[in-house]
Design a protein around this motif. Sequence first.
Motif, short mmCIF file in Angstrom:
data_model
loop_
_atom_site.label_atom_id
_atom_site.label_comp_id
_atom_site.label_asym_id
_atom_site.label_seq_id
_atom_site.Cartn_x
_atom_site.Cartn_y
_atom_site.Cartn_z
N GLU A 257 9.24 -59.64 106.78
CA GLU A 257 8.49 -59.78 105.53
C GLU A 257 8.36 -58.42 104.84
O GLU A 257 8.04 -57.43 105.49
CB GLU A 257 7.10 -60.33 105.87
CG GLU A 257 6.47 -61.08 104.72
CD GLU A 257 5.12 -61.65 105.12
OE1 GLU A 257 4.20 -61.52 104.31
OE2 GLU A 257 4.99 -62.17 106.26
N TYR A 258 8.62 -58.42 103.53
CA TYR A 258 8.55 -57.15 102.79
C TYR A 258 7.39 -57.16 101.79
O TYR A 258 7.21 -58.13 101.07
CB TYR A 258 9.85 -56.91 102.03
CG TYR A 258 11.04 -56.73 102.94
CD1 TYR A 258 11.25 -55.52 103.60
CD2 TYR A 258 11.94 -57.77 103.15
CE1 TYR A 258 12.34 -55.36 104.45
CE2 TYR A 258 13.04 -57.62 103.99
CZ TYR A 258 13.23 -56.40 104.65
OH TYR A 258 14.30 -56.24 105.48
N GLU B 133 10.11 -54.59 97.49
CA GLU B 133 11.58 -54.53 97.48
C GLU B 133 12.05 -53.99 96.12
O GLU B 133 11.74 -54.59 95.09
CB GLU B 133 12.17 -55.92 97.67
CG GLU B 133 12.00 -56.48 99.07
CD GLU B 133 12.27 -57.97 99.10
OE1 GLU B 133 13.43 -58.35 99.31
OE2 GLU B 133 11.31 -58.72 98.89
N LYS C 2 13.38 -51.05 100.70
CA LYS C 2 12.82 -52.26 101.29
C LYS C 2 11.71 -51.85 102.23
O LYS C 2 11.96 -51.23 103.26
CB LYS C 2 13.91 -53.04 102.05
CG LYS C 2 14.81 -53.81 101.10
CD LYS C 2 15.62 -54.83 101.86
CE LYS C 2 16.19 -55.86 100.89
NZ LYS C 2 16.65 -57.05 101.57
N LYS D 130 10.38 -56.34 93.48
CA LYS D 130 9.56 -57.44 93.99
C LYS D 130 8.40 -56.86 94.80
O LYS D 130 8.61 -55.98 95.65
CB LYS D 130 10.38 -58.37 94.87
CG LYS D 130 11.31 -59.27 94.09
CD LYS D 130 12.06 -60.18 95.03
CE LYS D 130 13.00 -61.07 94.26
NZ LYS D 130 13.82 -61.88 95.18
N GLY E 110 7.02 -60.31 97.51
CA GLY E 110 8.04 -61.35 97.33
C GLY E 110 8.14 -61.88 95.91
O GLY E 110 8.90 -62.81 95.64
N LYS E 111 7.37 -61.30 94.99
CA LYS E 111 7.33 -61.83 93.62
C LYS E 111 7.74 -60.72 92.64
O LYS E 111 7.43 -59.55 92.88
CB LYS E 111 5.89 -62.26 93.35
CG LYS E 111 5.71 -63.25 92.24
CD LYS E 111 4.26 -63.71 92.23
CE LYS E 111 3.96 -64.42 90.94
NZ LYS E 111 2.56 -64.82 90.88
#
Lengths: 224, 284
Positions: free
Chosen positions: B2-3, B6, B25, B61, B64-65
């Motif tokens: 899980e990042y 990014e 990342k 991101k 994750g968004k």
Amino acid sequence: MNTIKGLLLKDLYVFRNFKGNIIFSIIMFIILIAIGSMQNDIFTIGSILFLIFFGMNSISSFSYDENADSDKYLLSLPTTRKDIVLSKYLFVFLNSFISILVGILVSFIITILVRGKVANLGDSLRICFLAFTSVSFLMCANVPCIYKWGVEKGRMQSVIIPALFIFLLGMFGSILLLLFPQIYLNIDLLYVFKISPYICLVLNILFYVISYLISYRIFLKKSI
Amino acid sequence: MEYNLEVINLTKNYQDFNLKQINIKLPTGKIIGLIGENGSGKTTTIKAILNLMTYDKGSIKIFGKDSINLTKKEREQIGIVLDDSFFSPILNVNDINKLMKDFYSNWNEKLYYDTIKKFKIPCNKPLKEFSSGMKMKIKVLCAIAHEPKLLILDEPTNGLDPIFRYEIIELFNNFVSNGENSILMTTHITSDLEHLADEIIFIDEGSIILDVPKDKIDNEYGIIELLEDDLTKIKKEDYLKCLKYKNECYILVNPKDEFHKKYSKLDVRKPTLEEMMLMLVKGE
């Protein structure tokens, strides 16, 4: 809403920095108005002096932000460019509005105490409202210049742009007068003065909305 | 994996400077150190991550968004320290607390004042009367007192003396210890990252020239000090970079074990990040 409150509070803290100067100036104004009232009814002049002296101080909040490069930090918090510009306009408006209100209140009390009554209160208030609208015009012309060029670099433009606008408006009026002199003869100036608060209200809304939209557009494109 | 952050192929072209294909990342529970010379592109990268400027290509991101589409609630999960930007210096610690309460719904006033007390910061003095180290402490405190998941720090140890730096580094280590939080940190005081960073990204002239786990630097890279005359005894393909200084020569090797097998008489030691930076930029 809380974000706007926080941004307004930030600007308000700037004023605290010259709290002493503000209190001293208010006392001086009270003394001057009291002395002046002994000779003439200076309710209108007193109110407008308050507006001019205190109502345009909000520009200093831009200087403080610029010096600390605060916009960069504020935008990294959960705020938006819209919040920042909106809060600035609210601050500018509230500052002018409170200044004229305090001016009216102080001048009214002093005039009543010294002279017993205010002559032509209705007309005096109309003139105050006209002065308030003039200050709104100047401030609304200033703010987009600050967003575009910064406080220091935008100083010249802040003077030139409103002056140019007034000049063009005057030219337009003169041309109209030359072309259609009968329009001016038919204008009932007394009636215009009577309804001037409504005209001022519309103008104030227009000035602030147009100026806000221009500033927001400028700020949106700006790399911070 | 899980990042929390990014950065993919981030590109920005200016007239006199280009940021080229930056990729970062940042997994949960990790600290990435972004190092490089002044003007190498570290702050530009941070500015792009924070949407303070537009970029020409790539995407960013966060959690994750797409970073542009983060909600206010999601942005509250990010803590920021910017080296050159903060509130007006006429504000004091109490004022800042009141403001931050309005900006962050999860602002932890107790944590803020407890740390203020721990750092011995006076509450009623305006910021302009503080040393740069004290100001930096307040900035760092503002970044963590709303208990974010991601810290983005631009030169957070700038102006701090070694004791302050130690305290702040300890604070960052505690921050990531829950395994969910992460830190992206730029600095040119590379010694701060020696015991802090899990991964080192080295930017030079707008491009990433090195992106390695810190362990790899410790275990695989080596530095050898030798006299300039002895350099002729070493084959050019056996080392990465060579930096000459007066009569001495420093060479950077990778992998150091293989080099040591070939040249067992030479002492190979672990390079510091500062040496790595110097060798990669100035070395031939």
